[in-house]
Design a protein around this motif. Structure first.
Motif, PDB file in Angstrom:
ATOM      1  N   ARG A 267      -3.917  -2.249  -4.294  1.00 59.29           N
ATOM      2  CA  ARG A 267      -2.664  -1.882  -3.661  1.00 59.29           C
ATOM      3  C   ARG A 267      -2.257  -2.925  -2.617  1.00 59.29           C
ATOM      4  NH1 ARG A 267      -4.084   2.632  -1.971  1.00 59.29           N
ATOM      5  NH2 ARG A 267      -3.285   3.934  -3.665  1.00 59.29           N
ATOM      6  N   GLN A 268      -3.242  -3.410  -1.865  1.00 62.21           N
ATOM      7  CA  GLN A 268      -2.931  -4.436  -0.858  1.00 62.21           C
ATOM      8  C   GLN A 268      -2.458  -5.729  -1.511  1.00 62.21           C
ATOM      9  OE1 GLN A 268      -6.437  -4.834   1.554  1.00 62.21           O
ATOM     10  NE2 GLN A 268      -6.216  -2.792   2.500  1.00 62.21           N
ATOM     11  N   GLN A 269      -3.148  -6.133  -2.601  1.00 65.90           N
ATOM     12  CA  GLN A 269      -2.719  -7.359  -3.281  1.00 65.90           C
ATOM     13  C   GLN A 269      -1.320  -7.203  -3.874  1.00 65.90           C
ATOM     14  OE1 GLN A 269      -5.745  -8.256  -6.154  1.00 65.90           O
ATOM     15  NE2 GLN A 269      -7.333  -8.679  -4.608  1.00 65.90           N
ATOM     16  N   THR A 270      -1.080  -6.023  -4.467  1.00 66.49           N
ATOM     17  CA  THR A 270       0.247  -5.775  -5.038  1.00 66.49           C
ATOM     18  C   THR A 270       1.320  -5.785  -3.955  1.00 66.49           C
ATOM     19  OG1 THR A 270      -0.782  -4.418  -6.759  1.00 66.49           O
ATOM     20  CG2 THR A 270       1.589  -4.170  -6.433  1.00 66.49           C
ATOM     21  N   GLN A 271       1.006  -5.139  -2.821  1.00 69.89           N
ATOM     22  CA  GLN A 271       1.966  -5.119  -1.730  1.00 69.89           C
ATOM     23  C   GLN A 271       2.217  -6.514  -1.181  1.00 69.89           C
ATOM     24  OE1 GLN A 271       3.636  -2.365  -0.802  1.00 69.89           O
ATOM     25  NE2 GLN A 271       4.870  -3.696   0.527  1.00 69.89           N
ATOM     26  N   ARG A 272       1.155  -7.334  -1.170  1.00 70.90           N
ATOM     27  CA  ARG A 272       1.327  -8.718  -0.701  1.00 70.90           C
ATOM     28  C   ARG A 272       2.257  -9.498  -1.633  1.00 70.90           C
ATOM     29  NH1 ARG A 272      -3.559 -10.017  -0.927  1.00 70.90           N
ATOM     30  NH2 ARG A 272      -4.157  -9.200   1.114  1.00 70.90           N
ATOM     31  N   LEU A 273       2.052  -9.293  -2.933  1.00 68.23           N
ATOM     32  CA  LEU A 273       2.934  -9.964  -3.896  1.00 68.23           C
ATOM     33  C   LEU A 273       4.370  -9.471  -3.762  1.00 68.23           C
ATOM     34  CD1 LEU A 273       0.632  -9.958  -7.055  1.00 68.23           C
ATOM     35  CD2 LEU A 273       1.143 -11.886  -5.556  1.00 68.23           C
ATOM     36  N   ILE A 274       4.488  -8.131  -3.562  1.00 65.75           N
ATOM     37  CA  ILE A 274       5.840  -7.583  -3.391  1.00 65.75           C
ATOM     38  C   ILE A 274       6.499  -8.160  -2.150  1.00 65.75           C
ATOM     39  CG2 ILE A 274       7.111  -5.458  -2.916  1.00 65.75           C
ATOM     40  CD1 ILE A 274       5.080  -3.976  -4.658  1.00 65.75           C
ATOM     41  N   ASP A 275       5.719  -8.284  -1.060  1.00 65.09           N
ATOM     42  CA  ASP A 275       6.276  -8.854   0.167  1.00 65.09           C
ATOM     43  C   ASP A 275       6.687 -10.304  -0.036  1.00 65.09           C
ATOM     44  OD1 ASP A 275       5.819  -6.425   1.347  1.00 65.09           O
ATOM     45  OD2 ASP A 275       3.909  -7.021   2.276  1.00 65.09           O
ATOM     46  N   LYS A 277       7.514 -11.713  -2.859  1.00 65.46           N
ATOM     47  CA  LYS A 277       8.692 -11.736  -3.702  1.00 65.46           C
ATOM     48  C   LYS A 277       9.945 -11.325  -2.931  1.00 65.46           C
ATOM     49  CE  LYS A 277      10.525  -9.992  -8.056  1.00 65.46           C
ATOM     50  NZ  LYS A 277      10.273  -9.104  -9.242  1.00 65.46           N
ATOM     51  N   ALA A 278       9.772 -10.328  -2.031  1.00 67.92           N
ATOM     52  CA  ALA A 278      10.925  -9.879  -1.256  1.00 67.92           C
ATOM     53  C   ALA A 278      11.390 -10.941  -0.269  1.00 67.92           C
ATOM     54  CB  ALA A 278      10.576  -8.595  -0.519  1.00 67.92           C
ATOM     55  N   GLN A 279      10.450 -11.733   0.226  1.00 64.40           N
ATOM     56  CA  GLN A 279      10.813 -12.766   1.182  1.00 64.40           C
ATOM     57  C   GLN A 279      11.383 -14.023   0.517  1.00 64.40           C
ATOM     58  OE1 GLN A 279       7.302 -13.477   3.490  1.00 64.40           O
ATOM     59  NE2 GLN A 279       7.290 -11.398   4.378  1.00 64.40           N
TER      60      GLN A 279
END
Length: 390
Positions: A267-275, A277-279
């Motif tokens: 979940r942390q890795q996915t959230q990091r990727l999402i962040d 991508k969002a940035q």
């Protein structure tokens, strides 16, 4: 009391005391109904005759008394017929102070294991008789302060006791116990029982009855142990079952915790990727922005985008004006030339290499008109021919 003190524990005396205390708690009526004995008949020599004292209960203070003429052979049978309780009563011959003697002696503690034999070997030291001349009993009374054992010695001449027993047998009386009246007051209540009756005069018990008695006692002991041990054993098994269940749950818990840790890490890795991508803006949006900003007379030959940093190469009639043009966009910042401008002799345009930071532009708030339009579907007015399009 030190740690080196030896604890003297007599198991036989303990069970004797325990049984006496338990019997004390049983009501007399129930005790008499369960017991085979109806009391005790105590025979005491009175001149040439015998005095009979009948104790219906062990704690009875005032007995029933008769005088028995030893010259009449059937005198006891007549008395026995008149008193049916005599049939199940125990016969005891009690010696007085003219027929027996007692003496307190002190012996080493090691003599307690073979007390009767030790006293028999040294009887002539304590009495004026030898061991073959008297019937005796050694009763241990306890230990002294000096580590010795206090022993009550009771003895009677063989000739005298044999004469008394012979008279009783002539009357049809078979005693089961011979004691001394003064020894009763000298012995404490918890002292071991003694019997001066010789072995040849003691009644022979029924072998089958004794076997049944010991069998019942053994069964009673086993039942008692079962009552004491069974609950503890059951509780122990229950504890073992609970321990096994706890171990199983601990293993399952560890597996679940490991899975939870893996899930959290994913979940942390996915959230990091999402962040990330969002940035970072979409590459298509960046290309679209460049195509809008650059005129048709300018084109790109190289395009490199990494870590929010964009580097482009190409040709333009006025490359120096591209810096301001690119910085006016909300996508690009820190725009600068990477290398000096050069002129391509074939095309006459300036070669450029520009580097810039890329970030998504802030979202602009919608106007009231756009919000109303987005919330309500648009409707066009009917055409002249009457058709309508939604």
């Amino acid at each position: 009391m030190s740690l080196q003190t030896t604890i003297d524990f007599d198991l036989k005396r303990f069970f004797h005391w325990w049984g006496r205390e338990l019997a004390f708690l049983v009501p007399n009526r129930l005790k008499s109904s369960l017991s085979d004995s109806s009391g005790a008949i105590v025979f005491s020599a009175a001149d040439a005759d015998f005095q009979i004292n009948f104790y219906r209960q062990a704690e009875q203070q005032t007995p029933m008394t008769w005088r028995l003429d030893s010259n009449i052979a059937d005198s006891y049978q007549t008395l026995k017929a008149q008193n049916p309780d005599f049939e199940k009563a125990e016969s005891i011959l009690r010696l007085d102070n003219t027929q027996a003697l007692k003496k307190t002696i002190y012996l080493p503690a090691a003599a307690q294991e073979n007390l009767q034999q030790v006293v028999g070997f040294e009887l002539d030291r304590y009495t004026p008789f030898k061991a073959e001349q008297v019937y005796f009993a050694a009763i241990p009374l306890g230990k002294t302060e000096h580590g010795q054992i206090e022993v009550l010695l009771v003895f009677t001449p063989k000739t005298l006791l044999d004469e008394q027993l012979g008279k009783l047998q002539t009357l049809g009386i078979q005693p089961v116990l011979v004691d001394f009246c003064q020894a009763c007051t000298a012995c404490p209540a918890n002292a071991p029982a003694y019997n001066l009756l010789p072995e040849r005069y003691r009644p022979r018990g029924d072998a089958l009855g004794q076997a049944v008695h010991w069998l019942l006692n053994g069964i009673l002991l086993l039942l008692t142990l079962a009552v004491l041990i069974w609950p503890v054993w059951q509780e122990g098994r229950a504890v073992d079952v609970l321990k096994n269940q706890i171990k199983t749950l601990e293993k399952e818990t560890r597996v679940i915790e490991e899975q939870q840790h893996e899930t959290d890490a994913l979940r942390q890795q996915t959230q990091r990727l999402i962040d990330i991508k969002a940035q970072s803006p979409a590459l298509v949006a960046v290309l679209n922005e460049l195509s809008i900003l650059l005129k048709d007379d300018s084109w790109l030959t190289h395009f490199q985008f990494a870590d929010k940093r964009l580097q482009i190469q190409g040709q333009s009639p006025a490359a120096s004006s591209l810096i301001g043009l690119l910085e006016s966009s909300g996508f690009f910042s820190n725009v600068s030339f990477v290398s000096p401008l050069t002129q391509d002799k074939a095309t006459g345009r300036e070669r450029f290499q520009i580097s810039m930071d890329v970030s998504p532009p802030p979202a602009e708030p919608k106007s009231d008109t756009e919000a109303t339009t987005s919330n309500h579907p648009s409707v066009t007015e009917p055409a002249e021919n009457g058709d309508s399009t939604q």
